[in-house]
Design a protein around this motif. Sequence first.
Motif, PDB file in Angstrom:
ATOM      1  N   ALA A  70      43.175  44.369  43.476  1.00 17.72           N
ATOM      2  CA  ALA A  70      43.374  45.817  43.600  1.00 17.72           C
ATOM      3  C   ALA A  70      42.898  46.631  42.406  1.00 17.72           C
ATOM      4  O   ALA A  70      42.150  47.582  42.554  1.00 17.72           O
ATOM      5  CB  ALA A  70      44.836  46.121  43.891  1.00 17.72           C
ATOM      6  N   ASP A  71      43.338  46.282  41.209  1.00 14.45           N
ATOM      7  CA  ASP A  71      42.924  47.081  40.057  1.00 14.45           C
ATOM      8  C   ASP A  71      41.985  46.325  39.133  1.00 14.45           C
ATOM      9  O   ASP A  71      41.996  46.510  37.911  1.00 14.45           O
ATOM     10  CB  ASP A  71      44.153  47.603  39.310  1.00 14.45           C
ATOM     11  CG  ASP A  71      45.190  46.517  39.084  1.00 14.45           C
ATOM     12  OD1 ASP A  71      46.247  46.815  38.485  1.00 14.45           O
ATOM     13  OD2 ASP A  71      44.948  45.361  39.501  1.00 14.45           O
ATOM     14  N   ARG A  72      41.188  45.463  39.731  1.00  9.96           N
ATOM     15  CA  ARG A  72      40.214  44.690  38.955  1.00  9.96           C
ATOM     16  C   ARG A  72      38.838  44.795  39.618  1.00  9.96           C
ATOM     17  O   ARG A  72      38.424  43.889  40.356  1.00  9.96           O
ATOM     18  CB  ARG A  72      40.642  43.222  38.848  1.00  9.96           C
ATOM     19  CG  ARG A  72      41.892  43.021  38.012  1.00  9.96           C
ATOM     20  CD  ARG A  72      42.203  41.550  37.840  1.00  9.96           C
ATOM     21  NE  ARG A  72      43.329  41.355  36.950  1.00  9.96           N
ATOM     22  CZ  ARG A  72      44.605  41.304  37.343  1.00  9.96           C
ATOM     23  NH1 ARG A  72      44.900  41.434  38.635  1.00  9.96           N
ATOM     24  NH2 ARG A  72      45.571  41.138  36.469  1.00  9.96           N
ATOM     25  N   PRO A  73      38.139  45.892  39.358  1.00  8.29           N
ATOM     26  CA  PRO A  73      36.862  46.132  40.049  1.00  8.29           C
ATOM     27  C   PRO A  73      35.824  45.028  39.859  1.00  8.29           C
ATOM     28  O   PRO A  73      35.107  44.678  40.809  1.00  8.29           O
ATOM     29  CB  PRO A  73      36.362  47.455  39.444  1.00  8.29           C
ATOM     30  CG  PRO A  73      37.199  47.704  38.254  1.00  8.29           C
ATOM     31  CD  PRO A  73      38.475  46.990  38.425  1.00  8.29           C
ATOM     32  N   ALA A 102      36.850  42.163  41.995  1.00  7.76           N
ATOM     33  CA  ALA A 102      36.670  42.527  43.405  1.00  7.76           C
ATOM     34  C   ALA A 102      35.199  42.453  43.794  1.00  7.76           C
ATOM     35  O   ALA A 102      34.861  42.002  44.898  1.00  7.76           O
ATOM     36  CB  ALA A 102      37.237  43.912  43.663  1.00  7.76           C
ATOM     37  N   ALA A 103      34.344  42.901  42.886  1.00  5.06           N
ATOM     38  CA  ALA A 103      32.899  42.861  43.156  1.00  5.06           C
ATOM     39  C   ALA A 103      32.432  41.415  43.280  1.00  5.06           C
ATOM     40  O   ALA A 103      31.647  41.071  44.167  1.00  5.06           O
ATOM     41  CB  ALA A 103      32.134  43.568  42.039  1.00  5.06           C
ATOM     42  N   TRP A 104      32.959  40.556  42.401  1.00  8.23           N
ATOM     43  CA  TRP A 104      32.614  39.126  42.459  1.00  8.23           C
ATOM     44  C   TRP A 104      33.088  38.541  43.788  1.00  8.23           C
ATOM     45  O   TRP A 104      32.366  37.814  44.460  1.00  8.23           O
ATOM     46  CB  TRP A 104      33.249  38.408  41.266  1.00  8.23           C
ATOM     47  CG  TRP A 104      33.320  36.908  41.402  1.00  8.23           C
ATOM     48  CD1 TRP A 104      32.315  36.012  41.213  1.00  8.23           C
ATOM     49  CD2 TRP A 104      34.462  36.144  41.778  1.00  8.23           C
ATOM     50  NE1 TRP A 104      32.766  34.731  41.446  1.00  8.23           N
ATOM     51  CE2 TRP A 104      34.082  34.779  41.790  1.00  8.23           C
ATOM     52  CE3 TRP A 104      35.790  36.469  42.101  1.00  8.23           C
ATOM     53  CZ2 TRP A 104      34.967  33.753  42.108  1.00  8.23           C
ATOM     54  CZ3 TRP A 104      36.674  35.448  42.426  1.00  8.23           C
ATOM     55  CH2 TRP A 104      36.255  34.095  42.431  1.00  8.23           C
ATOM     56  N   ARG A 105      34.293  38.911  44.185  1.00  9.15           N
ATOM     57  CA  ARG A 105      34.821  38.409  45.450  1.00  9.15           C
ATOM     58  C   ARG A 105      33.908  38.779  46.608  1.00  9.15           C
ATOM     59  O   ARG A 105      33.626  37.949  47.482  1.00  9.15           O
ATOM     60  CB  ARG A 105      36.221  38.956  45.693  1.00  9.15           C
ATOM     61  CG  ARG A 105      36.747  38.655  47.091  1.00  9.15           C
ATOM     62  CD  ARG A 105      37.996  39.435  47.406  1.00  9.15           C
ATOM     63  NE  ARG A 105      38.321  39.365  48.833  1.00  9.15           N
ATOM     64  CZ  ARG A 105      39.447  39.835  49.354  1.00  9.15           C
ATOM     65  NH1 ARG A 105      40.374  40.374  48.562  1.00  9.15           N
ATOM     66  NH2 ARG A 105      39.670  39.753  50.650  1.00  9.15           N
ATOM     67  N   SER A 106      33.436  40.030  46.628  1.00 13.60           N
ATOM     68  CA  SER A 106      32.524  40.470  47.688  1.00 13.60           C
ATOM     69  C   SER A 106      31.273  39.628  47.722  1.00 13.60           C
ATOM     70  O   SER A 106      30.803  39.223  48.788  1.00 13.60           O
ATOM     71  CB  SER A 106      32.122  41.931  47.475  1.00 13.60           C
ATOM     72  OG  SER A 106      33.233  42.759  47.681  1.00 13.60           O
ATOM     73  N   ARG A 107      30.739  39.383  46.523  1.00 20.15           N
ATOM     74  CA  ARG A 107      29.523  38.572  46.442  1.00 20.15           C
ATOM     75  C   ARG A 107      29.756  37.162  46.983  1.00 20.15           C
ATOM     76  O   ARG A 107      28.916  36.613  47.693  1.00 20.15           O
ATOM     77  CB  ARG A 107      29.027  38.490  45.001  1.00 20.15           C
ATOM     78  CG  ARG A 107      28.367  39.759  44.490  1.00 20.15           C
ATOM     79  CD  ARG A 107      27.671  39.515  43.155  1.00 20.15           C
ATOM     80  NE  ARG A 107      28.610  39.262  42.079  1.00 20.15           N
ATOM     81  CZ  ARG A 107      29.184  40.188  41.319  1.00 20.15           C
ATOM     82  NH1 ARG A 107      28.924  41.472  41.532  1.00 20.15           N
ATOM     83  NH2 ARG A 107      30.013  39.861  40.353  1.00 20.15           N
ATOM     84  N   VAL A 108      30.920  36.600  46.638  1.00 20.68           N
ATOM     85  CA  VAL A 108      31.227  35.246  47.094  1.00 20.68           C
ATOM     86  C   VAL A 108      31.377  35.219  48.618  1.00 20.68           C
ATOM     87  O   VAL A 108      30.839  34.357  49.309  1.00 20.68           O
ATOM     88  CB  VAL A 108      32.506  34.709  46.412  1.00 20.68           C
ATOM     89  CG1 VAL A 108      32.897  33.354  46.984  1.00 20.68           C
ATOM     90  CG2 VAL A 108      32.297  34.576  44.908  1.00 20.68           C
ATOM     91  N   GLU A 109      32.093  36.200  49.139  1.00 20.95           N
ATOM     92  CA  GLU A 109      32.270  36.294  50.599  1.00 20.95           C
ATOM     93  C   GLU A 109      30.923  36.398  51.286  1.00 20.95           C
ATOM     94  O   GLU A 109      30.692  35.773  52.325  1.00 20.95           O
ATOM     95  CB  GLU A 109      33.111  37.530  50.950  1.00 20.95           C
ATOM     96  CG  GLU A 109      34.607  37.313  50.821  1.00 20.95           C
ATOM     97  CD  GLU A 109      35.417  38.415  51.520  1.00 20.95           C
ATOM     98  OE1 GLU A 109      36.262  39.045  50.855  1.00 20.95           O
ATOM     99  OE2 GLU A 109      35.202  38.622  52.730  1.00 20.95           O
TER     100      GLU A 109
END
Lengths: 262, 239
Positions: B186-189, B192-199
């Motif tokens: 939530a408060d770790r952009p 979160a961006a890394w997560r999107s890339r992994v997904e």
Amino acid sequence: MLTGRMALELYLDLISPPCRAVYIFAKKNNICFEFKPVELFKDSILGRKMSGGQSHEGQQHTEEFAKVKILKKVPVLKDGVFTLAESTAILLYLSRKYNTPDHWYSSDLQKRARVDEYLSWHHNSFRRIAPKTLWIKVLIPLFTGQAAPPEKLQEVIDELAASLVQFEEKFLQDKPFIMGSEISLADLMAVVELMQPVGVGCHIFADRPKLAAWRSRVEEAVGKELFQEAHEQILNIKELSSIEVEPKLKELLAPTLMKMLK
Amino acid sequence: MVVELFLDLLSQPCRALFIFAKKNNIPFEFKHVELIKGQHLSEEFGKVNVLKKVPALKDGTFTLAESIAILLYLSRKFNTPDHWYPSDLRKRARVDEYLSWQHTAIREKGCRIFFTKVLMPLAVGQPFSPDKLEEAVKEMNFTLVQFEEKFLQDKPFIVGSEISLADLVAIVELMQPVASGCDIFADRPKLAAWRSRVEEAVGKELFQEAHKQVLNAKSLGSMQLSSELKEHLKQILKP
């Protein structure tokens, strides 16, 4: 301009089991390295006076070292500009870079998987439990001036015993070594961790003949002299018990230590 | 003979395996070992893995425990694309480094949040302890700082420009707190961006499929644990 190959550097404190594994592996395989001593308990256990402004957590946490390791743990490898933490990663890196004999990390798919399997399981078993014996029997009394409650030690011994059962049942079984007929990284990582309780007087090999026989084989395969050399400090760790620790230091470290008891 | 993977997708390491095998089109038989029913504690499963944990692999007569070992075994046996476990010495070392560190860091702290908030209440029939959860979250926060500063830094993925086993193992563990209602992204952009890339790298559909069960908060909170499992949990979790 100064040029020249930078030697491989290994930042180690032989009180730490994973450091011993790296040390033994490198020496056994004649890998040239510069031993960079890190004394985890300097200025604390050895009761030396701290110079002004130095971190109370000891030498390991000085700025220079922190550049090498954000995670603030040993062992650390430094190969030119490449720095690497985590003993498993370091052992694998060294085995590949220096093309060590196949048995350390067999090229056979299934044998290799057995080593990986042990190295993974190791973290939440021996690695987690064995060091507690050192804290409870030596370090906590040293820093707090009080013996740790006996139940705590018994708890740890019981936990370790359960892990040892799993180790014998699942990993060792009736084989000479974890992988089979030859020593591998798995045996090395296991044995150094189990020497920690031995160093503080918990004789875990005493009533476990199969385990003791395995330990002998590992010592033999590594070389008794090298094994002894690596373990000299931990086997004489009780000498620390008689050292006078600065009261200020005791105060600073007490909360951290009490947390370790949980 | 097809490889058998003994899995329960509630378990983080099982999800890593599931995703890895599917993504790489590795044929396998999904052998469901239902954790809440305590099936992993059965004698039968004990023959596959005497440690009585999932995931486990059975390849003919060869059985293997520990997700890291299984991932590496599959990557080698099925010759998966290099980026998963790069042949470059130093990149590979970075993957090994993460896979080693994560056991007592991200994995441990993520599990703790899940146990405290979801499992323990189900095991003892009482609401979770806010103090214990706070402590668990605090430890996770500290670990996440280490993750971002040491492992991720300013790179797209842990090893560099491509996804590897390190990212896969990391992401499934980090979804456990999310599933428990603690949105650590939530408060770790950057995270979160890394997560999107992994997904994206894994494939959104596959990622969703793997996480469907654990992200169903309603069904999670109403899981009926077998009494054997409850006893087992009470012992190992030491409330």
